[in-house]
Write a protein that holds these residues in place. Sequence first.
Motif, PDB file in Angstrom:
ATOM      1  N   ARG A 351     -20.688 -38.651  32.395  1.00  0.00           N
ATOM      2  CA  ARG A 351     -22.122 -38.612  32.670  1.00  0.00           C
ATOM      3  C   ARG A 351     -22.356 -38.844  34.148  1.00  0.00           C
ATOM      4  N   SER A 428     -26.585 -44.473  15.793  1.00  0.00           N
ATOM      5  CA  SER A 428     -26.168 -43.839  14.543  1.00  0.00           C
ATOM      6  C   SER A 428     -27.295 -43.020  13.949  1.00  0.00           C
ATOM      7  N   ALA A 449     -23.387 -40.453  10.631  1.00  0.00           N
ATOM      8  CA  ALA A 449     -22.508 -40.523  11.805  1.00  0.00           C
ATOM      9  C   ALA A 449     -22.927 -41.661  12.710  1.00  0.00           C
TER      10      ALA A 449
HETATM   11  N1  PHE Z   1     -23.915 -39.118  20.550  1.00  0.00           N
HETATM   12  C1  PHE Z   1     -24.550 -40.406  20.514  1.00  0.00           C
HETATM   13  C2  PHE Z   1     -24.465 -41.057  21.886  1.00  0.00           C
HETATM   14  O1  PHE Z   1     -23.900 -40.497  22.766  1.00  0.00           O
HETATM   15  C3  PHE Z   1     -23.914 -41.292  19.503  1.00  0.00           C
HETATM   16  C4  PHE Z   1     -24.194 -40.806  18.108  1.00  0.00           C
HETATM   17  C5  PHE Z   1     -23.198 -40.173  17.413  1.00  0.00           C
HETATM   18  C6  PHE Z   1     -25.428 -40.998  17.516  1.00  0.00           C
HETATM   19  C7  PHE Z   1     -23.436 -39.726  16.118  1.00  0.00           C
HETATM   20  C8  PHE Z   1     -25.663 -40.603  16.242  1.00  0.00           C
HETATM   21  C9  PHE Z   1     -24.691 -39.942  15.534  1.00  0.00           C
HETATM   22  O2  PHE Z   1     -24.934 -42.164  22.069  1.00  0.00           O
END
Ligand code: PHE
Length: 456
Positions: A351, A428, A449
């Motif tokens: 990032r 999540s 997830a």
């Molecule tokens: N991709 C999200 C992040 O970078 C994390 C995440 C993964 C959220 C899966 C929800 C489901 O913070």
Amino acid sequence: QPSADVEGALLAHLNANGEIPDSRSFASSLGVPHKDVEDVIKRLRAFHIIESTDITREAWVLTDEAKGYAAGGSPEVHLVAAIPPEGASRAALEEEFGDVFDIARKAAAKNKWIRFENDLVLRTVEDARDELQELLKRVENGEVVPDPRKELERRKLVTKEKTIWYSLKKGPEFVVKRKTLATNVTREHLKSGDWKDLEFKDYNYGAQGQPIAIGYSQPLLEVREAIQNIFLEMGFSEMPTNMYVESSFWNFDALFQPQQHPARDSHDTFFLKAPATTTQLPDDYLEKVNQVHQSGGYGSKGYGYDWKRDEAEKNLLRTHTTAVSARMLYKLAQEEHFAPKRYYSIDRVFRNEAVDRTHLAEFHQIEGLICDYGLTLGDLIGVLEDFFSRLGMSKLRFKPAYNPYTEPSMEIFGYHEDLKKWVEIGNSGMFRPEMLLPMGLPEGVNVIAWGLSLER
Ligand code: PHE
């Protein structure tokens, strides 16, 4: 007597007599302290030159005071020696002997070596033989001393203690004279030619050697492995995370993240200059993603904007591993028969952020997902509680949040027992139908997830 002589005498004695029934008597016959004999015994025993059996007895041992007398003579004899023929004043002797004066005076008077005339102390003998010192020396050497032990006890010069001495006989490696083996070839050996006649000590190939200070596992890798093991214990399999370079399509569009979303700005994301775009995108699926962004479908209204393929083709360094999850779910949707799955990944994401104490432009993300029919938010909470309690965090709280690709979404907080406060530990949610249905996953399949950071 040096210990080499004690060793020689001991071995000669054993050679002549076959045994030494009592090391204490042997020590007094040599006129050495038992301790010296004991040292030699321990050494010879280690080389199996002799064998020893412990004899445990109560024996008389000198007190510290008595040890002083044994070494330097008794105070009463010193007192007699300090009195000139014409006598000495009591005050002067008290001054000279200090605390010991009373002890010396009583013992000397008892032996009838001194008498008092008013303030004058006179001696009645020419000189006094120090029988006490002789006696103490004999006790010290472990000799069996008959009376007058009572006298010693009364004056608290001896105490009874448990002591060990030994009976000895020849061992399997018995020799009358022990060879000393050389351990190193020295410059002197070489110069004098001594080395030709020397016998050298064998190398000990079994010796362990010093532990060497080499590498240790990196703390981050240790935590990573611990988390990996937790996923494996919970029946998850690993997703392939080798693609650091990803297209905007998989990183954002497939996740129903609109093209005007601020995260898609170059302030937040590293875009690639070469190759700046990707050519390989699945056309059918891309069209469905286009549709759902522009006008919706699957019960959704969509975002209602003009979706551009150019924007989706832009290459970037993936900003989250959810890009990998999107690819895996799409792949899963292409299979003929749907089967439930548990997937995890732990790998690097990038990032474009200001670097500070807790932030680098890259870090590791941990991601887990489960897809199956009929999963609910309750399942997600249950799995998170299981997962985090295995990491030692069993007090969790959830806070409603927003992600473009999940609904509902929850931030995860864990209670930090040492800091005594709630700490944000992850994000999540349940993947949106706008994400899953264009992929071709069957209706009724849900995906729960979560994601967290390894080092942040
Ligand atoms: N991709 C999200 C992040 O970078 C994390 C995440 C993964 C959220 C899966 C929800 C489901 O913070």
